[in-house]
Write a protein that holds these residues in place. Sequence first.
Motif, PDB file in Angstrom:
ATOM      1  N   ILE A  38      -1.072  11.892   2.243  1.00  0.00           N
ATOM      2  CA  ILE A  38      -0.259  11.516   1.409  1.00  0.00           C
ATOM      3  C   ILE A  38      -1.261  10.729   0.446  1.00  0.00           C
ATOM      4  N   THR A  39      -1.074  10.710  -0.748  1.00  0.00           N
ATOM      5  CA  THR A  39      -2.007  10.206  -1.719  1.00  0.00           C
ATOM      6  C   THR A  39      -1.334   9.516  -2.955  1.00  0.00           C
ATOM      7  N   ALA A  40      -1.964   8.803  -3.727  1.00  0.00           N
ATOM      8  CA  ALA A  40      -1.326   8.201  -5.004  1.00  0.00           C
ATOM      9  C   ALA A  40      -1.015   9.406  -5.919  1.00  0.00           C
ATOM     10  N   LEU A  41       0.013   9.434  -6.695  1.00  0.00           N
ATOM     11  CA  LEU A  41       0.274  10.325  -7.836  1.00  0.00           C
ATOM     12  C   LEU A  41      -1.000  10.675  -8.731  1.00  0.00           C
ATOM     13  N   ARG A  77       4.660  10.005 -17.832  1.00  0.00           N
ATOM     14  CA  ARG A  77       4.983   8.877 -18.313  1.00  0.00           C
ATOM     15  C   ARG A  77       4.690   7.589 -17.084  1.00  0.00           C
ATOM     16  N   LEU A  78       5.716   7.681 -16.182  1.00  0.00           N
ATOM     17  CA  LEU A  78       5.490   6.663 -15.148  1.00  0.00           C
ATOM     18  C   LEU A  78       4.083   6.534 -14.511  1.00  0.00           C
ATOM     19  N   ARG A  79       3.426   7.673 -14.332  1.00  0.00           N
ATOM     20  CA  ARG A  79       2.197   7.812 -13.641  1.00  0.00           C
ATOM     21  C   ARG A  79       1.203   7.040 -14.524  1.00  0.00           C
ATOM     22  N   PRO A 110       0.110   3.018 -12.499  1.00  0.00           N
ATOM     23  CA  PRO A 110      -0.661   3.811 -11.508  1.00  0.00           C
ATOM     24  C   PRO A 110      -0.648   3.139 -10.183  1.00  0.00           C
ATOM     25  N   ASN A 111      -0.459   4.044  -9.037  1.00  0.00           N
ATOM     26  CA  ASN A 111      -0.591   3.711  -7.860  1.00  0.00           C
ATOM     27  C   ASN A 111       1.017   3.260  -7.321  1.00  0.00           C
ATOM     28  N   SER A 112       2.010   3.440  -8.300  1.00  0.00           N
ATOM     29  CA  SER A 112       3.297   2.971  -7.727  1.00  0.00           C
ATOM     30  C   SER A 112       4.123   4.194  -7.099  1.00  0.00           C
ATOM     31  N   THR A 113       3.483   5.251  -7.511  1.00  0.00           N
ATOM     32  CA  THR A 113       4.211   6.457  -6.660  1.00  0.00           C
ATOM     33  C   THR A 113       3.226   7.254  -5.962  1.00  0.00           C
TER      34      THR A 113
END
Length: 168
Positions: free
Chosen positions: A10-13, A56-58, A62-65
Motif C-alpha cells: 500500500i502506498t500513496a498515489l 488532477r486529483l493527485r 496529495p496523499n488523499s488516495t
Amino acid sequence: MTDLSPPWRITALAAEHVHSLAQCHITCWREAYRGLVPDHILDAFDVDRRAEQWERLRVRHPNSTHVALVDDQVIGFASVGASRDESPVTPTELNALYIRAAWYGTGVAHALILAALPSDIPCSLWVFEKNPRAQAFYRKHGFELDGTTRIEAFTPTTEVRMVRGVDG
C-alpha cells in the motif's frame, strides 16, 4: 520459515500509478456494478480520460488516495477527502474504496481503509443501496446507515449514506 507478508503493498498515489489506477477503477466498476448500473454507462468509461481525472486529483490533493500494488499494477485503491455533502454530517468522506474482484476477501480492502482513514476519524461515505457486500464491509469498520439516500450523480442508482464516529 514462511514469508507472511501479503503479495501487495500500500502506498500513496504517485504519478507513475495514475494510468494503472484508472484501469483498476474502470475494471472495478464493471466487475462490481454490472447489472446494477446500466451497461452503456459502464461501457463508456475511457481509461485515458479517467487517468487525467486521477492526475488532477493527485496533484490537488496529495496523499488523499492510496493504492494497493502488486508489482506496478494497481489492484485496489481508497480515496478520502473533505465531505462533499451539502450539509455534511462529518468533515471527512471516504470517496472511493475499490478492489479488483480477484482480490476480494484477501485483506486488501482492510489494509487500504486502514492506510487511508485512521479509525478514530469521524467519516461518512455513500454506497449503492443494492450492494450488501460493501455495506457489510463498512459495518465491520464502524460505519452505520444513517437513513439518508440520494440518486448517484450519473446513474439512476440509489445510494445510502453510512457514517461512523458521529454522536447522536
